[in-house]
Every structure is written in C-alpha cells, then in structure tokens.
Design a protein around this motif. Structure first.
Motif, PDB file in Angstrom:
ATOM      1  N   ARG A 163       1.157  -1.226  -0.221  1.00 30.00           N
ATOM      2  CA  ARG A 163       0.309   0.075   0.534  1.00 30.00           C
ATOM      3  C   ARG A 163       0.663   1.386   0.058  1.00 30.00           C
ATOM      4  N   PRO A 164      -0.006   2.603  -0.655  1.00 29.84           N
ATOM      5  CA  PRO A 164       1.311   3.645  -0.077  1.00 29.84           C
ATOM      6  C   PRO A 164       1.040   4.628   1.173  1.00 29.84           C
ATOM      7  N   ILE A 165       2.405   4.930   1.355  1.00 27.97           N
ATOM      8  CA  ILE A 165       2.459   4.813   2.891  1.00 27.97           C
ATOM      9  C   ILE A 165       2.541   6.460   2.860  1.00 27.97           C
ATOM     10  N   GLU A 166       2.694   7.344   3.895  1.00 27.14           N
ATOM     11  CA  GLU A 166       2.918   8.993   4.356  1.00 27.14           C
ATOM     12  C   GLU A 166       4.451   8.807   4.295  1.00 27.14           C
ATOM     13  N   VAL A 167       4.935   9.400   3.642  1.00 20.78           N
ATOM     14  CA  VAL A 167       7.033   9.638   4.234  1.00 20.78           C
ATOM     15  C   VAL A 167       6.599   9.987   5.159  1.00 20.78           C
TER      16      VAL A 167
END
Length: 304
Positions: A55-59
């Motif tokens: 999944r995309p996660i917040e950097v």
C-alpha cells in the motif's frame, strides 16, 4: 559522464548543504537529530503483528529504521559519505527512468520503521515525495507512536505500556482517559497509590480487595475526579510542558508531605490552604479550592 549522473551529483551536493544546515539547527536547539532505532519499540510491549500487504504510505510518518538508523538524520536524509554515494546512484537510476521497488516497513501506531529500502526513503524525503509504496507489517501495541515522537516519547510511552500491562486499566476501563507524564519514572508512584487504596479499602470494608478492584476504584474515585477538577479550573495552562497526570501527583504528594512534616494526618483543606498561601490568588488558587472541595466530598463518603 551521463547527464542523469551529473544532475544527481549536483543534487547530492545541495543535499549535503541541506543536511549540514539541519544538523546545525538541531545543535543550536539542543534537539536530537537522528532516526529512532526499531529496537526501542520493544518498550511498547507489542502483542503481535500482522501483514497488511502492499500500500502507499505517507513519507512523513516514517520515523525510524530497523538497522540503518545511524546513517540518516531525523529528516531521513543521508549524513554519511557512503550513504550519500548510494543515494546518488539511486537518484541517477531514477532520472534514467528506472522504477524503484517498494520498500518494506513495520507500522507502529501512526508511524513506520524501515525494514528494507532506507535509501529509497531518503530519496523520497529529499524529493519532498508525499507517498511511497511499501509492504507493511503492523505491530499491535497498547500505546501508539505518532509522527514527531522522540526517544524520550518512546520511553514515556513504554512506561505507560508497562503500567497498562500491570494494571489492565485498558481492559477494566475501556476508553479510559490516557495517563501521560512529562518525565520518566512516575508510573511507579501510581502503582503505589493503587496498592495503598487496595490496603485501606480492605480495612474499611473488612474484606480482601482484589488488585483489579483496587485499580478500578483508584481510577474512579481518585484519579479521574482529580483530573476533572484540573480541567474545570483550567490550571494546566499555568504549567507549560506538564500534563494532567503530573498535576495529579503534585496534588496527592503535597498532601502526603505536609502530613509527614507536621506529624499528623493533614486533610485536603489544610493541604490546599498551604498552597493557596504560597501562590496567593489567581487560577492556581481557584484550582486548589476546587481540589479542596473534591477531597472534602470524598471524605464525607462512607469509608472516606
């Protein structure tokens, strides 16, 4: 030299200046400038883990690393020559259109620790990238970490996790008010309060009082009402950097120490009055009057 390589090296030089500036700023502020090591998460007493998948996660929520935490600063930018060199190679590949693989992370509360892909995170940070694809494993912890947490915060939350483990307060009172301190080593004082409450409740009611009952009784009749008084009087604003739990101990400890100094049991009113004389009028005086009323009501209860 390839165009992409030239551009990557130029960016790496600018990045080095940026890292130097951040380091100087942290030194002037006397703030830590490093990543959190993953091993400190053990302080939070993880209860298990489960796989969340890709999944995309917040950097910006990536705050630590499993084994490369010494190679990057608090912004996850490379601070060692070999990390800068590795970053430059990755940036060159990126500029040439190479698609970088997802990273692997552990999710702890609202934060992430990098298991694999530290330099890819550094690249994303340097490019002000908002999201990055990651393979996520979530750890179940009783007290969650949040972006911006420091090592001190982890220590404090670790102590809180241990307190919950010993009291089971989160099970006895689901949704209970969080009990947070501003300095380490204070939860042992709460355990003393609970043991004292257990002892005297047993004497008052002439029966054996279980630990679980003592925990719930302490929370319901001592801690929570005192904290509510603190909120109603708005006194916390007079103590920057302190917490409601700090003030709870302050009120309770002052009563005890006055009793020790005077050689007899000091009531809530007398303890409160002594502070009122010291601090005169104002919000603190009103707060102490509220605390006095609370303890007075408590003393009028059966067994009080």
């Amino acid at each position: 030299m390839r165009v992409a390589e030239q551009q990557a090296q130029a960016e790496a030089e600018r990045l080095a200046h940026r890292v130097f500036f951040y380091d100087l700023l942290h030194r002037l502020r006397r703030e830590p400038n490093g990543l959190l090591p993953f091993h400190v998460v053990s302080r939070l007493r993880p209860k298990g883990e489960h796989y969340l998948g890709m999944r995309p996660i917040e950097v910006d929520k990536i705050i630590g690393s499993v084994d490369r935490y010494d190679d990057f600063d608090a912004q996850f930018l490379p601070k060692e020559p070999y990390t800068v060199e590795r970053w430059t190679r990755l940036r060159t590949a990126q500029l040439e259109g190479v698609e970088l693989p997802p990273i692997q992370v552990y999710k702890v509360g609202e934060t992430y620790f990098v298991k694999d892909g530290n330099h890819r995170v550094a690249l994303a940070k340097a490019e002000n990238q908002t999201y990055i694809d990651a393979e996520v494993i979530e750890l179940e912890v009783p007290v969650a970490l949040e972006p911006g947490d420091t090592l001190k915060d982890v220590i404090l939350k670790g102590e809180y996790a241990e307190f919950l483990n010993r009291t089971k307060l989160d099970q006895l009172r689901p949704g209970h008010e969080e009990i947070r301190f501003s300095v380490p080593g204070r939860y042992d004082k709460l355990l003393e309060h609970i043991r004292t409450r257990q002892y005297f409740k047993g004497l008052e009611e002439k029966r054996s009082v279980s630990w679980e009952e003592a925990v719930a009784d302490w929370y319901d009749t001592l801690y929570l009402p005192t904290v509510r008084e603190i909120r109603e009087q708005g006194i916390l604003q007079n103590f920057p950097g302190r917490t409601e739990a700090d003030l709870y101990l302050w009120v309770m400890d002052h009563r005890y120490y006055l009793s020790q100094a005077q050689g007899h049991a000091v009531g809530a009113e007398e303890a409160t009055a002594s502070y009122r004389e010291r601090f005169a009028k104002g919000p603190l005086g009103r707060f102490l009057e509220g605390v006095s009323r609370f303890f007075r009501r408590l003393s009028l209860q059966p067994g009080g």
